[in-house]
Each structure stands twice: as structure tokens, then as C-alpha cells.
Design a protein around this motif. Sequence first.
Motif, PDB file in Angstrom:
ATOM      1  N   ARG A 456      16.209 -43.679  82.462  1.00 42.43           N
ATOM      2  CA  ARG A 456      16.292 -45.125  82.211  1.00 42.43           C
ATOM      3  C   ARG A 456      16.457 -45.405  80.723  1.00 42.43           C
ATOM      4  NH1 ARG A 456      11.618 -48.666  84.761  1.00 42.43           N
ATOM      5  NH2 ARG A 456      12.522 -47.658  86.600  1.00 42.43           N
ATOM      6  N   ILE A 457      15.740 -44.672  79.894  1.00 38.35           N
ATOM      7  CA  ILE A 457      15.865 -44.866  78.444  1.00 38.35           C
ATOM      8  C   ILE A 457      17.264 -44.497  77.973  1.00 38.35           C
ATOM      9  CG2 ILE A 457      15.051 -44.034  76.202  1.00 38.35           C
ATOM     10  CD1 ILE A 457      12.270 -43.802  77.400  1.00 38.35           C
ATOM     11  N   LEU A 458      17.814 -43.404  78.492  1.00 45.34           N
ATOM     12  CA  LEU A 458      19.168 -43.010  78.108  1.00 45.34           C
ATOM     13  C   LEU A 458      20.183 -44.062  78.533  1.00 45.34           C
ATOM     14  CD1 LEU A 458      19.101 -39.186  78.963  1.00 45.34           C
ATOM     15  CD2 LEU A 458      18.984 -40.264  76.697  1.00 45.34           C
ATOM     16  N   ILE A 459      19.984 -44.655  79.714  1.00 40.88           N
ATOM     17  CA  ILE A 459      20.892 -45.719  80.160  1.00 40.88           C
ATOM     18  C   ILE A 459      20.803 -46.923  79.229  1.00 40.88           C
ATOM     19  CG2 ILE A 459      21.305 -47.384  82.008  1.00 40.88           C
ATOM     20  CD1 ILE A 459      20.483 -45.212  83.995  1.00 40.88           C
ATOM     21  N   LEU A 460      19.592 -47.263  78.809  1.00 40.75           N
ATOM     22  CA  LEU A 460      19.431 -48.386  77.883  1.00 40.75           C
ATOM     23  C   LEU A 460      20.112 -48.109  76.551  1.00 40.75           C
ATOM     24  CD1 LEU A 460      15.707 -49.413  78.521  1.00 40.75           C
ATOM     25  CD2 LEU A 460      17.738 -50.782  78.985  1.00 40.75           C
ATOM     26  N   ILE A 461      19.964 -46.885  76.061  1.00 41.89           N
ATOM     27  CA  ILE A 461      20.637 -46.529  74.797  1.00 41.89           C
ATOM     28  C   ILE A 461      22.150 -46.624  74.961  1.00 41.89           C
ATOM     29  CG2 ILE A 461      21.054 -44.643  73.177  1.00 41.89           C
ATOM     30  CD1 ILE A 461      18.187 -43.724  73.664  1.00 41.89           C
ATOM     31  N   GLY A 462      22.661 -46.165  76.101  1.00 40.51           N
ATOM     32  CA  GLY A 462      24.096 -46.292  76.349  1.00 40.51           C
ATOM     33  C   GLY A 462      24.545 -47.742  76.393  1.00 40.51           C
ATOM     34  N   GLN A 463      23.747 -48.610  76.989  1.00 44.17           N
ATOM     35  CA  GLN A 463      24.089 -50.030  77.026  1.00 44.17           C
ATOM     36  C   GLN A 463      24.109 -50.631  75.618  1.00 44.17           C
ATOM     37  OE1 GLN A 463      21.147 -51.680  79.659  1.00 44.17           O
ATOM     38  NE2 GLN A 463      22.232 -51.064  81.520  1.00 44.17           N
ATOM     39  N   ILE A 464      23.143 -50.243  74.797  1.00 44.39           N
ATOM     40  CA  ILE A 464      23.114 -50.763  73.431  1.00 44.39           C
ATOM     41  C   ILE A 464      24.335 -50.295  72.647  1.00 44.39           C
ATOM     42  CG2 ILE A 464      21.856 -50.690  71.245  1.00 44.39           C
ATOM     43  CD1 ILE A 464      20.565 -52.494  73.256  1.00 44.39           C
ATOM     44  N   LEU A 465      24.687 -49.014  72.781  1.00 39.49           N
ATOM     45  CA  LEU A 465      25.863 -48.509  72.068  1.00 39.49           C
ATOM     46  C   LEU A 465      27.136 -49.203  72.541  1.00 39.49           C
ATOM     47  CD1 LEU A 465      25.045 -44.679  71.984  1.00 39.49           C
ATOM     48  CD2 LEU A 465      24.817 -46.342  70.132  1.00 39.49           C
ATOM     49  N   PHE A 466      27.232 -49.447  73.843  1.00 40.32           N
ATOM     50  CA  PHE A 466      28.389 -50.178  74.356  1.00 40.32           C
ATOM     51  C   PHE A 466      28.423 -51.602  73.793  1.00 40.32           C
ATOM     52  CE2 PHE A 466      30.167 -53.106  77.523  1.00 40.32           C
ATOM     53  CZ  PHE A 466      31.451 -52.586  77.646  1.00 40.32           C
ATOM     54  N   SER A 467      27.262 -52.254  73.713  1.00 40.79           N
ATOM     55  CA  SER A 467      27.200 -53.608  73.156  1.00 40.79           C
ATOM     56  C   SER A 467      27.598 -53.616  71.689  1.00 40.79           C
ATOM     57  CB  SER A 467      25.794 -54.182  73.330  1.00 40.79           C
ATOM     58  OG  SER A 467      25.436 -54.272  74.698  1.00 40.79           O
ATOM     59  N   LEU A 468      27.153 -52.615  70.933  1.00 40.54           N
ATOM     60  CA  LEU A 468      27.530 -52.540  69.519  1.00 40.54           C
ATOM     61  C   LEU A 468      29.037 -52.362  69.369  1.00 40.54           C
ATOM     62  CD1 LEU A 468      24.670 -50.319  68.035  1.00 40.54           C
ATOM     63  CD2 LEU A 468      25.070 -52.750  67.635  1.00 40.54           C
ATOM     64  N   ALA A 469      29.607 -51.503  70.206  1.00 44.74           N
ATOM     65  CA  ALA A 469      31.060 -51.310  70.140  1.00 44.74           C
ATOM     66  C   ALA A 469      31.790 -52.608  70.465  1.00 44.74           C
ATOM     67  CB  ALA A 469      31.469 -50.203  71.113  1.00 44.74           C
ATOM     68  N   ALA A 470      31.300 -53.351  71.457  1.00 50.10           N
ATOM     69  CA  ALA A 470      31.928 -54.630  71.801  1.00 50.10           C
ATOM     70  C   ALA A 470      31.795 -55.636  70.665  1.00 50.10           C
ATOM     71  CB  ALA A 470      31.294 -55.183  73.084  1.00 50.10           C
ATOM     72  N   VAL A 471      30.631 -55.645  70.001  1.00 45.48           N
ATOM     73  CA  VAL A 471      30.416 -56.584  68.884  1.00 45.48           C
ATOM     74  C   VAL A 471      31.382 -56.293  67.749  1.00 45.48           C
ATOM     75  CG1 VAL A 471      28.792 -57.239  67.076  1.00 45.48           C
ATOM     76  CG2 VAL A 471      28.033 -57.138  69.448  1.00 45.48           C
ATOM     77  N   PHE A 472      31.513 -55.033  67.368  1.00 48.86           N
ATOM     78  CA  PHE A 472      32.378 -54.705  66.239  1.00 48.86           C
ATOM     79  C   PHE A 472      33.857 -54.880  66.593  1.00 48.86           C
ATOM     80  CE2 PHE A 472      28.543 -52.308  64.926  1.00 48.86           C
ATOM     81  CZ  PHE A 472      28.354 -52.934  63.701  1.00 48.86           C
ATOM     82  N   LEU A 473      34.232 -54.660  67.830  1.00 47.24           N
ATOM     83  CA  LEU A 473      35.598 -54.949  68.249  1.00 47.24           C
ATOM     84  C   LEU A 473      35.877 -56.446  68.165  1.00 47.24           C
ATOM     85  CD1 LEU A 473      38.272 -53.924  69.453  1.00 47.24           C
ATOM     86  CD2 LEU A 473      37.258 -54.221  71.731  1.00 47.24           C
ATOM     87  N   MET A 474      34.911 -57.239  68.585  1.00 45.61           N
ATOM     88  CA  MET A 474      35.058 -58.691  68.492  1.00 45.61           C
ATOM     89  C   MET A 474      35.172 -59.131  67.032  1.00 45.61           C
ATOM     90  SD  MET A 474      32.228 -61.543  69.424  1.00 45.61           S
ATOM     91  CE  MET A 474      31.292 -60.861  68.052  1.00 45.61           C
ATOM     92  N   CYS A 475      34.368 -58.511  66.159  1.00 38.54           N
ATOM     93  CA  CYS A 475      34.442 -58.850  64.731  1.00 38.54           C
ATOM     94  C   CYS A 475      35.822 -58.519  64.161  1.00 38.54           C
ATOM     95  CB  CYS A 475      33.352 -58.097  63.957  1.00 38.54           C
ATOM     96  SG  CYS A 475      31.686 -58.684  64.282  1.00 38.54           S
TER      97      CYS A 475
END
Length: 678
Positions: A456-475
Motif C-alpha cells: 500500500r505504501i509503494l502504491i501511494l508513492i507511485g501515485q505521488i510520483l505520477f501526480s508530480l509528473a502531471a504537475v510539472f507537465l502542466m507547468c
Amino acid sequence: MKATGFISLWMLVSLPYGQLANAAIHEDVVKHAIKLHRGKGAVIAQRKQWVMESCRKLSGLLRQKNVVLNKLKSAIRAVEKDAGLSDEEKLFQVHTFEIFQKELNESENSVFQAIHGLQRALQGDYKDVVNMKESSRQRLEALREAAIKEEMEYVELLAAEKHQVEALKNMQHQNKSLSMLDEILEDVRKAADRLEEEIEEHAFDDNKSVRGVNFEAVLRVEEDEANSKRNASKREVEDDLGLSMLIDSQNNQYILTKPRDSTIPRADHHFIKDIVTIGMLSLPCGWLCTTIGLPTMFGYIICGVLLGPSGLNSIKSIVQVETLGEFGVFFTLFLVGLEFSPERLRKVWKISLQGPCYMTVLMIAFGLLWGHLLQIRPTQSVFISTCLSLSSTPLVSRFLAGSVRGDKEGDIDYSSVLLGMLVMQDVQLGLFIAVMPTLIQAGVSTSTSVFKEILRILILIGQILFSLAAVFLMCLVIKTYLIGPYYRKLHAESKGNKEILILGITAFIFLMLTITELLDVSMELGCFLAGALISSQGHMVTEEIMSCIEPIRDFLAIIFFASIGLHVFPTFVIYELTVLLFLTLSVVIMKFVLAVFVLSLILPKTSQYIKWIVSAGLAQVSEFSFVLGSRARRAGIISREVYLLILSVTTLSLLLAPALWRAAIMKCVPRPERRSST
């Protein structure tokens, strides 16, 4: 079928209630009801059996209650005569017996009140709406009073249980030797008890006798006491209840957020007075700190201490003040991003990403090691280490405010590295908050579910990394296609009117804040990225926007630092000064040493000299540990004593930060650049 039974029970209570004062009279009435029932010669055997069993049960319960009351009286007399008990222990045992007596009497009264209610209902006219409304109002008032009595009794039982647990702990401590950690926590617990006794207002009990207070599940205290003393009509009083303060039996205070009638404008005068008071007192406190050579923000923290629960206790809307202070963090980070151009971000992004991650891993490793030696639960060790690994972005940004530093011969600017690492820690904060529910479950889960928790922790870390990638792509999309035309439109519309420019920039900040929050990344990162995106439009744009936003930032920053002072308790610090100083110095030294070690590994050789300054900027604990600590305490991850220790260590580390920063600046920064950074 049961009508005869109800009639018999009704006749049981038809006598005056004063004749039911003792159990013997109750028994006589019950026997008389049985005799009357038998005389009627009931035909249906089931009805007769039900009535007789009900009456016998009621008679038996009343007889048993009378026996128990006599035993309780004898027990109270025995406790009072026992010379082997201390006065405090006698008081506790007698109080416990009296609570049980009260419970028995209230239960008996509830039974007969219910039967009297049935009697009133049978005598009423179901066609008379006014009579039914009055009966309903009486029942509602009775329920309100019963709820208040039950809450008061529950609070007394909680206090008795707490006293009993403390007595057992004291006996256990007397029978075994304590470790150093246990002795420290026991001393902290006693100091925490004294602190809670000092700052607790007991508002529920203090306001029960005030006019204008209605008994409900909570107490409603009128905003204007004069209104409750006038001979106003009931309608006028109901219309004036809009901004009443509600106080429950746990002394939590509530203020109206949405009125029933939204057509009438209302204002929270408590909140207005709090902001006015903070603004007025911050001025002399800031002047005083400037005079003695301290940063003005410590004057604002002192202002919060003086007005908070440990001082004059004049701040009523603490939650609202803290909420407004959060906007100070948002605008502070926006201005930090405004000075932090994308070019500087690209230059230090690897260091900014690696440094905080390595430091957090090392802090957690050391925390688990010390936790194992001191026999602390792993979940608690991980959480404490995580809190202490964070550093204060608003504090360091104030240190760097107004500094103008350029890179020399390709060297990396220490301000870029420091701000980049702090922003990455803000991203980690969002990850910690997301992982906290899993950490709570891990504290109570069995060993068979360890792999599930890790997954579960690894899945959460993956979700955060995906969110960061989406944020920087949006920027990247915003910087390429949107931010330029958007600013030019704002600039054209705001000629001669700065209002449109300020509103447009603020709306952009809130947009980025909302997007990052929806993507489960910290809101602070969105504010920082908003500033970095606007700074890409050039130096002239940055100067124009900074001149408009800085006054707003400064005022909200005052509220933010004052809200930190609301959580500083000088009496607790004085009680545990030796322990807190030792813990604070240990944390500051450990963070400084770990930062120097990590930066020595990841910085280029030509920029190794900045590791001392960056480490000095990171060697304190972030004010966001207040937020994490409060959530962990509510969730049961940490105890009250550990929470107060985290709170105090955080505050003391923030107080030590300016001295450490100035020492690093004096030692490592050349004299011309030193003047610009202080």
C-alpha cells in the motif's frame, strides 16, 4: 391485549410522586396494583401473566436497588474510617460510590418519568394541536436536561477512570525500576497535567448559570449579554441567536458558520477583535525585537504567546486565526518562487530532489535505531523522525528575503540549493499526510499484513510520483502557451488600476494551489510553482508583481507567526527546560551533521563551501510538525506527552535558527554578499 397492564402501571404512578420516595412504598404500590388486577378477573391468561411478570420485575428491581444503596452507604462509612488510606484516595473512592448512587437514582427516576409521560399522553386530546405541541415541548426540555445530566455524569466517570489508571501506574512505578525514558515521560506527563489544568477554561461549567444560556446537548452563550437582560420577546431572542457561542461538555467552543436566514448579513465579532488585537500588539513586539537585533518574526511569535492560551487568553477564534495565517504561507512561498526562476531550478533540481530524500531516510533510520534502544514502537519512531526531518520554508525565506546573489564562475548559489531542498520537503509533507492512514493501520495490524502495508505504501508513492509528473507537465504547458498572454492581458487592463493586477495574480496563485491539492500534492508547492512560472516572464514583471504582493504577504505573515505563538506554552517549557534544551540541541546538531554529510556527497567539488550555509538553514524543525503532530495525536499514533515534546522542540529550534544562520553567514559568506543576505 396489554391495555390492562398499562392501566395497572398507570395506577401505580397515579399517587403523588412524593409518596414514592423510598423502595418500601414502591413495593406496596406494586402489590396493590397486582391485587387490583387479580380482582378484575382477567380472562386472557397471557395478559395476566405479562402484567404479573412486569410488576414482579419492577418490584424486584426496586428491592435490589434499595439493598445496593444500603451497601454503598456502608462502604462509604468504611472508607471514611479506614486510616490506611490517604485523604486523596478516600475522596476518590467516596466520589466513585456517589456516582454509582446517582446512576441508580437517575435510572429509577427515568422509569417513573416515562410512565408519567404515558399518563399525560392518555389524558390529552389528540385533536388539540396546541396541547400536543406543549406536550412535545415538555418532552424536548426533559430530553435536553437528561442529555446534559448524562454528559456531566459521563465526564465524571472519565475523570474517575483517569484517576484510577494513574493510581495503578503509580503503584507499578513503585514496584519496579524505571528506565531513563520512562522517567522523562513520567515527568513530562505530570508537567502536561499541570499545563492542561492551567489553560483549561471549564467554559461549560462556568456558563451553566449565566442568563441567556439554554440547556441543550451544548451550551449556547449569547454574544451580547445585555440582550439577555432585557425584557425582550421570545421572537427577538430567537432572532438574536445567530452568533451565539456553543460550548459542549468537553469545553470545545463553536461559532456559527452558516446562519439559518442567509438574507441577514452577519459578522464574527470575535474574529474581528482577535485580528485587531494581533495587529496592534505585533507593532511593539516587532519594534522590541528590532531594537535588540532579533528578526521581527520573533516579535510576532511573542505576540501570539502573550495573547494565546498560556498568556492573556484573549484570542477566541483560534482556528480562524490559524486558517488566515495559512494564507501567509501561501503568499510567502509565491514570492519565494517569484525570485526562484526556472533557470535556477533546472540548475539545482538533482540536488533538490536527492538531498531531502537522503536526509529523510537517514533520519528515519536513526529514529528506528534509537526507538529500538528505548523500546519505542516502530510506527511512533517513524512518525517522530519524519516530523523532525522537515525544515521551515517560511522562516528560511525570511532569512533570504531581499538577498541578491549571483553564481560565480559556474558555482551553485546556496540560496538556490536551500530553497530547492525546502520546496522538495514541502512535497514530502503531502506524501507524509497521504501515508499517515496507512501508518495508523500499521500500528494495530498483525505481522501477517506487513506485506499488504508495504504494498500500500509503494502504491501511494507511485501515485505521488505520477501526480508530480502531471504537475510539472502542466507547468510546462502553462509556461509555453498560457502565462505570457495571460500576464499581458492583465497588464493592459490594469493601467492606472493595480486592483485588476493584484486580483489576477491572486487568482492564478489560487488556481495553481487548487490543482496541486486535487492531484494530492501539497498546496504549498502550487504557490511556489505559480511564482516560478510568472518569474519566467522577465525581471521587470517580477519587480512589478512583487511591489504589489509584498504588503499582502507581510500582513498575512504576521498572522501566521502569531498563530505559531498560540501553541507555545512557556510554563511547560520552564517545567521541562533541561530535557527540552537537551532534545532541541540534539535534534539541531543531528540535522546539521546529516545535512553536511549528504551535501558532501551530492554537491560538486567547486561548490562544497556552501554546504555549511545550507546545513545551517536546514537545522531546525518546520512549523508543519504542528499539523502532523496534531493529526497523529488524534489518531493515537503518539501520546499527549510526545506531542507536547514535538511542539516545544519545534519552537525552540525555530528560536535557535537565526543564531545558527548568522554564524554560518559570518563564517562562509564574503563580506559584500553577507550584507545583502542579512
